[in-house]
Scaffold this motif. Structure first.
Motif, PDB file in Angstrom:
ATOM      1  N   SER B  94       0.854  -1.192   0.000  1.00 38.07           N
ATOM      2  CA  SER B  94       0.000   0.000   0.000  1.00 38.07           C
ATOM      3  C   SER B  94       0.880   1.230   0.000  1.00 38.07           C
ATOM      4  O   SER B  94       2.066   1.186   0.323  1.00 38.07           O
ATOM      5  CB  SER B  94      -0.927   0.017   1.214  1.00 38.07           C
ATOM      6  OG  SER B  94      -0.216   0.314   2.403  1.00 38.07           O
ATOM      7  N   ALA B  98      -2.577   9.297   2.629  1.00 41.19           N
ATOM      8  CA  ALA B  98      -4.040   9.219   2.710  1.00 41.19           C
ATOM      9  C   ALA B  98      -4.580   7.896   2.183  1.00 41.19           C
ATOM     10  O   ALA B  98      -5.626   7.437   2.601  1.00 41.19           O
ATOM     11  CB  ALA B  98      -4.660  10.383   1.939  1.00 41.19           C
ATOM     12  N   LYS B 100      -3.095   4.999   2.489  1.00 41.30           N
ATOM     13  CA  LYS B 100      -2.231   3.946   3.011  1.00 41.30           C
ATOM     14  C   LYS B 100      -2.976   2.699   3.399  1.00 41.30           C
ATOM     15  O   LYS B 100      -2.410   1.628   3.470  1.00 41.30           O
ATOM     16  CB  LYS B 100      -1.434   4.459   4.194  1.00 41.30           C
ATOM     17  CG  LYS B 100      -2.250   4.749   5.432  1.00 41.30           C
ATOM     18  CD  LYS B 100      -1.355   5.013   6.643  1.00 41.30           C
ATOM     19  CE  LYS B 100      -0.648   6.335   6.543  1.00 41.30           C
ATOM     20  NZ  LYS B 100       0.090   6.644   7.786  1.00 41.30           N
ATOM     21  N   ASN B 101      -4.245   2.803   3.737  1.00 42.70           N
ATOM     22  CA  ASN B 101      -4.931   1.613   4.213  1.00 42.70           C
ATOM     23  C   ASN B 101      -5.498   0.756   3.099  1.00 42.70           C
ATOM     24  O   ASN B 101      -6.019  -0.313   3.362  1.00 42.70           O
ATOM     25  CB  ASN B 101      -6.050   2.017   5.167  1.00 42.70           C
ATOM     26  CG  ASN B 101      -5.508   2.698   6.407  1.00 42.70           C
ATOM     27  OD1 ASN B 101      -5.684   3.888   6.593  1.00 42.70           O
ATOM     28  ND2 ASN B 101      -4.806   1.932   7.236  1.00 42.70           N
ATOM     29  N   ILE B 102      -5.415   1.195   1.865  1.00 41.05           N
ATOM     30  CA  ILE B 102      -5.914   0.383   0.763  1.00 41.05           C
ATOM     31  C   ILE B 102      -4.792  -0.550   0.363  1.00 41.05           C
ATOM     32  O   ILE B 102      -3.815  -0.142  -0.263  1.00 41.05           O
ATOM     33  CB  ILE B 102      -6.366   1.256  -0.409  1.00 41.05           C
ATOM     34  CG1 ILE B 102      -7.481   2.207   0.049  1.00 41.05           C
ATOM     35  CG2 ILE B 102      -6.839   0.370  -1.554  1.00 41.05           C
ATOM     36  CD1 ILE B 102      -7.893   3.194  -1.011  1.00 41.05           C
TER      37      ILE B 102
END
Lengths: 117, 114
Positions: B94, B98, B100-102
């Motif tokens: 990832s 902004a 980063k969590n995907i």
């Protein structure tokens, strides 16, 4: 500790029927929420995500999910299931502590969806 | 399209062998992750890395180590494989920031330790 619970390990629905997969999380603040799908022999693919704003989010393949803060839930829905939707579905949460976000995800145990012809 | 490639789909190893699982991503992602997937347990984080030569333990690091010498490559090492490490291993990557969590996942490596 943060956790994600998918109460249904296995669900069977008929093709064309509606679907709802449940997800509950344990977390003090509003986390970022995700649903992933894993087809047999494949890695995980992102279906949809919730960061903020409208609590009903639309995803790929006709899926949607609704964030309900009062119930700490993020249930996945589809109005009419297709045979190709048979897969394993994972709910995940990204715990956010103030401005701290490591990028990690916490996954639920998964729900296996079987579709009957 | 983001591509996360795991070098092997299936591996069979013997108890005590040193095992390397390789993962390469082509999207210049800063973060990379190794998970273990077992029925009924979902995905559990073994290690993650947020930069070259940086690593942090996840929830189940015992018996594993990792290496990240280049940004695009993240290796999982089983120093001395044991039968309880038979599992599906998934690599993910990832961006930092902004998005980063995907996380984007590879197809997985199914490891059997005999």
């Amino acid at each position: 500790a943060q956790s994600v619970t998918q109460p249904d390990i296995h669900i069977t629905v008929s093709e064309g029927a509606s679907l709802e997969l449940r997800c509950n999380y344990s977390y003090g603040a509003t986390p970022y929420l995700f649903w992933y799908v894993q087809s047999p022999g494949q890695g995980l693919q992102l279906l949809l995500k919730y960061f903020s704003g409208d609590t009903l989010v639309q995803g790929i393949k006709g899926f949607e999910a609704e964030f309900k803060r009062s119930q700490s839930s993020f249930n996945l829905r589809k109005p009419s299931v297709h045979w190709s939707d048979a897969a394993e579905y994972f709910c995940a949460v990204a715990p956010i502590h103030g401005s701290s976000n490591t990028g990690k995800l916490i996954f639920g145990q998964g729900t296996t969806l079987q579709v009957k012809p | 399209d983001v591509k996360v490639t795991q070098s092997s789909r299936y591996l069979v190893k013997r108890t005590g062998e040193k095992v390397f699982l390789e993962c390469v991503q082509d999207m210049d992602h800063e973060n990379m992750f190794w998970y273990r997937q077992d029925p009924g347990l979902g995905l559990r984080l073994i290690y993650f890395s947020y930069d070259v030569k940086m690593k942090e333990k996840g929830d189940i690091p015992e018996g594993y180590s990792v290496s990240r010498e280049k940004k695009e490559r993240f290796s999982l090492i089983l120093e001395s494989a044991s039968t309880n490490q038979t599992s599906m291993y998934l690599c993910a990557s990832s961006f930092r920031g902004a998005r980063k969590n995907i996380q984007y996942f590879g197809a997985g490596t199914r490891l059997s330790v005999l």
